[in-house]
Scaffold this motif. Structure first.
Motif, PDB file in Angstrom:
ATOM      1  N   PRO A   1       0.659  -1.380  -0.090  1.00  0.00           N
ATOM      2  CA  PRO A   1      -0.058  -0.076  -0.040  1.00  0.00           C
ATOM      3  C   PRO A   1       0.841   1.261  -0.127  1.00  0.00           C
ATOM      4  N   GLY A   2       2.153   1.090   0.141  1.00  0.00           N
ATOM      5  CA  GLY A   2       2.865   2.167   0.295  1.00  0.00           C
ATOM      6  C   GLY A   2       2.981   3.210   1.168  1.00  0.00           C
ATOM      7  N   ALA A   3       2.929   4.640   1.150  1.00  0.00           N
ATOM      8  CA  ALA A   3       3.017   5.270   2.331  1.00  0.00           C
ATOM      9  C   ALA A   3       1.863   5.972   3.075  1.00  0.00           C
ATOM     10  N   ARG A   4       0.912   4.896   2.970  1.00  0.00           N
ATOM     11  CA  ARG A   4      -0.392   5.408   3.610  1.00  0.00           C
ATOM     12  C   ARG A   4      -0.272   5.694   5.013  1.00  0.00           C
ATOM     13  N   ALA A   5      -1.026   6.496   5.550  1.00  0.00           N
ATOM     14  CA  ALA A   5      -1.083   6.890   7.070  1.00  0.00           C
ATOM     15  C   ALA A   5      -1.454   5.633   7.928  1.00  0.00           C
ATOM     16  N   ASP A   6      -2.498   4.958   7.538  1.00  0.00           N
ATOM     17  CA  ASP A   6      -2.912   3.840   8.271  1.00  0.00           C
ATOM     18  C   ASP A   6      -3.693   2.842   7.511  1.00  0.00           C
ATOM     19  N   PHE A   7      -3.163   1.411   7.421  1.00  0.00           N
ATOM     20  CA  PHE A   7      -3.895   0.621   6.714  1.00  0.00           C
ATOM     21  C   PHE A   7      -3.962  -0.795   7.663  1.00  0.00           C
ATOM     22  N   MET A   8      -3.680  -0.273   8.984  1.00  0.00           N
ATOM     23  CA  MET A   8      -3.795  -1.610   9.890  1.00  0.00           C
ATOM     24  C   MET A   8      -5.307  -2.439  10.153  1.00  0.00           C
ATOM     25  N   ASP A   9      -6.083  -1.452  10.011  1.00  0.00           N
ATOM     26  CA  ASP A   9      -7.533  -2.165  10.021  1.00  0.00           C
ATOM     27  C   ASP A   9      -7.993  -3.273   8.933  1.00  0.00           C
ATOM     28  N   TRP A  10      -6.983  -3.325   7.863  1.00  0.00           N
ATOM     29  CA  TRP A  10      -7.386  -4.450   6.943  1.00  0.00           C
ATOM     30  C   TRP A  10      -6.509  -5.511   7.190  1.00  0.00           C
ATOM     31  N   VAL A  11      -5.634  -5.400   8.005  1.00  0.00           N
ATOM     32  CA  VAL A  11      -4.575  -6.631   8.284  1.00  0.00           C
ATOM     33  C   VAL A  11      -5.252  -7.751   8.769  1.00  0.00           C
ATOM     34  N   GLU A  12      -6.067  -7.697   9.739  1.00  0.00           N
ATOM     35  CA  GLU A  12      -6.789  -9.045  10.068  1.00  0.00           C
ATOM     36  C   GLU A  12      -7.923  -9.184   9.144  1.00  0.00           C
ATOM     37  N   ARG A  13      -8.274  -8.705   8.255  1.00  0.00           N
ATOM     38  CA  ARG A  13      -9.505  -9.254   7.636  1.00  0.00           C
ATOM     39  C   ARG A  13      -9.288 -10.201   6.530  1.00  0.00           C
ATOM     40  N   GLY A  14      -8.077 -10.695   6.462  1.00  0.00           N
ATOM     41  CA  GLY A  14      -7.957 -12.007   5.332  1.00  0.00           C
ATOM     42  C   GLY A  14      -8.171 -11.386   3.993  1.00  0.00           C
ATOM     43  N   GLU A  15      -8.308 -10.282   3.724  1.00  0.00           N
ATOM     44  CA  GLU A  15      -8.528  -9.617   2.294  1.00  0.00           C
ATOM     45  C   GLU A  15      -7.501  -8.651   1.711  1.00  0.00           C
ATOM     46  N   ARG A  16      -7.352  -8.795   0.420  1.00  0.00           N
ATOM     47  CA  ARG A  16      -6.465  -8.096  -0.208  1.00  0.00           C
ATOM     48  C   ARG A  16      -6.967  -6.524  -0.169  1.00  0.00           C
ATOM     49  N   TYR A  17      -5.633  -5.772   0.339  1.00  0.00           N
ATOM     50  CA  TYR A  17      -5.976  -4.300   0.450  1.00  0.00           C
ATOM     51  C   TYR A  17      -6.360  -3.643  -0.812  1.00  0.00           C
ATOM     52  N   PRO A  18      -7.658  -3.032  -0.876  1.00  0.00           N
ATOM     53  CA  PRO A  18      -8.451  -2.702  -2.099  1.00  0.00           C
ATOM     54  C   PRO A  18      -8.108  -1.393  -2.716  1.00  0.00           C
ATOM     55  N   PHE A  19      -7.155  -0.523  -1.880  1.00  0.00           N
ATOM     56  CA  PHE A  19      -6.961   0.764  -2.474  1.00  0.00           C
ATOM     57  C   PHE A  19      -5.478   0.971  -3.139  1.00  0.00           C
ATOM     58  N   PRO A  20      -5.249   2.061  -4.126  1.00  0.00           N
ATOM     59  CA  PRO A  20      -3.978   2.151  -4.665  1.00  0.00           C
ATOM     60  C   PRO A  20      -2.944   2.506  -3.926  1.00  0.00           C
ATOM     61  N   ALA A  21      -1.697   2.259  -4.144  1.00  0.00           N
ATOM     62  CA  ALA A  21      -0.502   2.476  -3.340  1.00  0.00           C
ATOM     63  C   ALA A  21      -0.199   3.883  -3.458  1.00  0.00           C
ATOM     64  N   VAL A  22       0.223   4.578  -2.259  1.00  0.00           N
ATOM     65  CA  VAL A  22       0.529   6.215  -2.302  1.00  0.00           C
ATOM     66  C   VAL A  22       2.016   6.381  -1.999  1.00  0.00           C
ATOM     67  N   SER A  23       2.686   7.116  -2.738  1.00  0.00           N
ATOM     68  CA  SER A  23       3.965   7.618  -2.369  1.00  0.00           C
ATOM     69  C   SER A  23       4.085   8.453  -1.274  1.00  0.00           C
ATOM     70  N   ILE A  24       5.389   8.968  -0.990  1.00  0.00           N
ATOM     71  CA  ILE A  24       5.511   9.969   0.030  1.00  0.00           C
ATOM     72  C   ILE A  24       5.187  11.313  -0.390  1.00  0.00           C
ATOM     73  N   ARG A  25       5.259  11.328  -1.721  1.00  0.00           N
ATOM     74  CA  ARG A  25       4.930  12.732  -2.308  1.00  0.00           C
ATOM     75  C   ARG A  25       3.360  12.707  -2.461  1.00  0.00           C
ATOM     76  N   GLY A  26       2.633  11.804  -2.339  1.00  0.00           N
ATOM     77  CA  GLY A  26       1.275  11.816  -2.420  1.00  0.00           C
ATOM     78  C   GLY A  26       0.686  11.115  -3.781  1.00  0.00           C
ATOM     79  N   GLU A  27       1.914  10.728  -4.499  1.00  0.00           N
ATOM     80  CA  GLU A  27       1.083   9.983  -5.727  1.00  0.00           C
ATOM     81  C   GLU A  27       0.504   8.883  -5.736  1.00  0.00           C
ATOM     82  N   ARG A  28      -0.399   8.352  -6.670  1.00  0.00           N
ATOM     83  CA  ARG A  28      -1.076   7.249  -6.399  1.00  0.00           C
ATOM     84  C   ARG A  28      -0.990   6.161  -7.500  1.00  0.00           C
ATOM     85  N   ALA A  29      -0.867   5.083  -7.304  1.00  0.00           N
ATOM     86  CA  ALA A  29      -0.377   4.098  -8.050  1.00  0.00           C
ATOM     87  C   ALA A  29      -1.466   3.829  -9.176  1.00  0.00           C
TER      88      ALA A  29
END
Length: 246
Positions: free
Chosen positions: A218-246
């Motif tokens: 997921p890149g440099a997103r501020a928080d994605f830990m709420d997805w860690v225990e879901r057993g699902e693929r993270y659905p949002f695009p990666a984000v760079s330090i500069r805020g670019e999105r994949a």
């Protein structure tokens, strides 16, 4: 071995080795949920990326001949395939060139006082009086000299199959380098290639977040830990330090 099988096995090896570090930090459940669990599962879930080329870049530290070697070598270490761009298309040569103008490249925080014992057990750490700038400058010269000796051409002018064979010689230390061990040069080249493929795009590599897309990071997103225990693929695009999105 066919070119297709060679490329596939190399990408599979990359996926297997790159997932080890996150697995230690996050545990198996977290890794699977981010698409990084086992390589087969990750490959099924990763969506193929479209065609990509690296942006135009002129080396600031490498000579033109040295940079031609870097581009050719990284293209074989992480080749492009149906799952996405390789190291060349992701801008890894730019990353490595930019690294040569950093404190890392001159061993700024390395202990570089002797004695040096190249034959010491690897557990004792690095044992050469060479910093990365010197490893690259001497190593590329030696690699091209070995290529000339074996095939009558510089490394960058060889066929992919010939390049693969020579890289294997470097890795196994079968190539006879005079100024440093071939395996030492190969180890730095491979490590920096991996770093450039998975770094934040801020550093020149991983352009368009090609490496992150491959492993579902997921890149440099501020928080994605709420997805860690879901057993699902993270659905949002990666984000760079500069805020670019994949």
């Amino acid at each position: 071995m066919s070119k297709e099988k060679t490329s596939t096995s190399r990408r599979d090896f990359l996926l297997k080795t790159i997932t080890l570090a996150p697995a230690v930090a996050m545990g198996s459940t977290g890794i699977v949920s981010l698409g990084l669990g086992n390589s087969a599962q990750a490959q099924e879930k990763v969506q193929p990326a479209g065609p990509q080329t690296a942006r135009d870049y002129q080396p600031a530290w490498f000579s033109a001949e040295e940079f031609a070697f870097i581009k050719a070598a990284v293209a074989r270490l992480i080749p492009a395939d149906e799952r996405g761009p390789g190291a060349l298309e992701a801008g890894v040569p730019e990353f490595i060139d930019r690294q040569m103008n950093t404190p890392y490249a001159i061993g700024n925080n390395w202990y570089m006082q002797g004695p040096f014992n190249p034959d010491a057990p690897k557990e004792l750490g690095y044992q050469l009086p060479l910093v990365p700038q010197q490893i690259y400058r001497l190593g590329i010269a030696e690699a091209d000299a070995w290529a000339q000796q074996q095939h009558g051409k510089a490394f960058a002018a060889l066929t992919p199959e010939q390049q693969d064979a020579l890289l294997g010689d470097f890795e196994s230390n079968k190539a006879s380098f005079k100024q440093l061990p071939a395996k030492t040069f190969f180890a730095y080249l491979l490590q920096n290639t991996r770093e450039g493929f998975f770094c934040d795009p801020l550093h020149g590599g991983n352009q368009h977040m090609a490496g992150w897309k491959l492993i579902g990071f997921p890149g440099a997103r501020a928080d994605f830990m709420d997805w860690v225990e879901r057993g699902e693929r993270y659905p949002f695009p990666a984000v760079s330090i500069r805020g670019e999105r994949a």
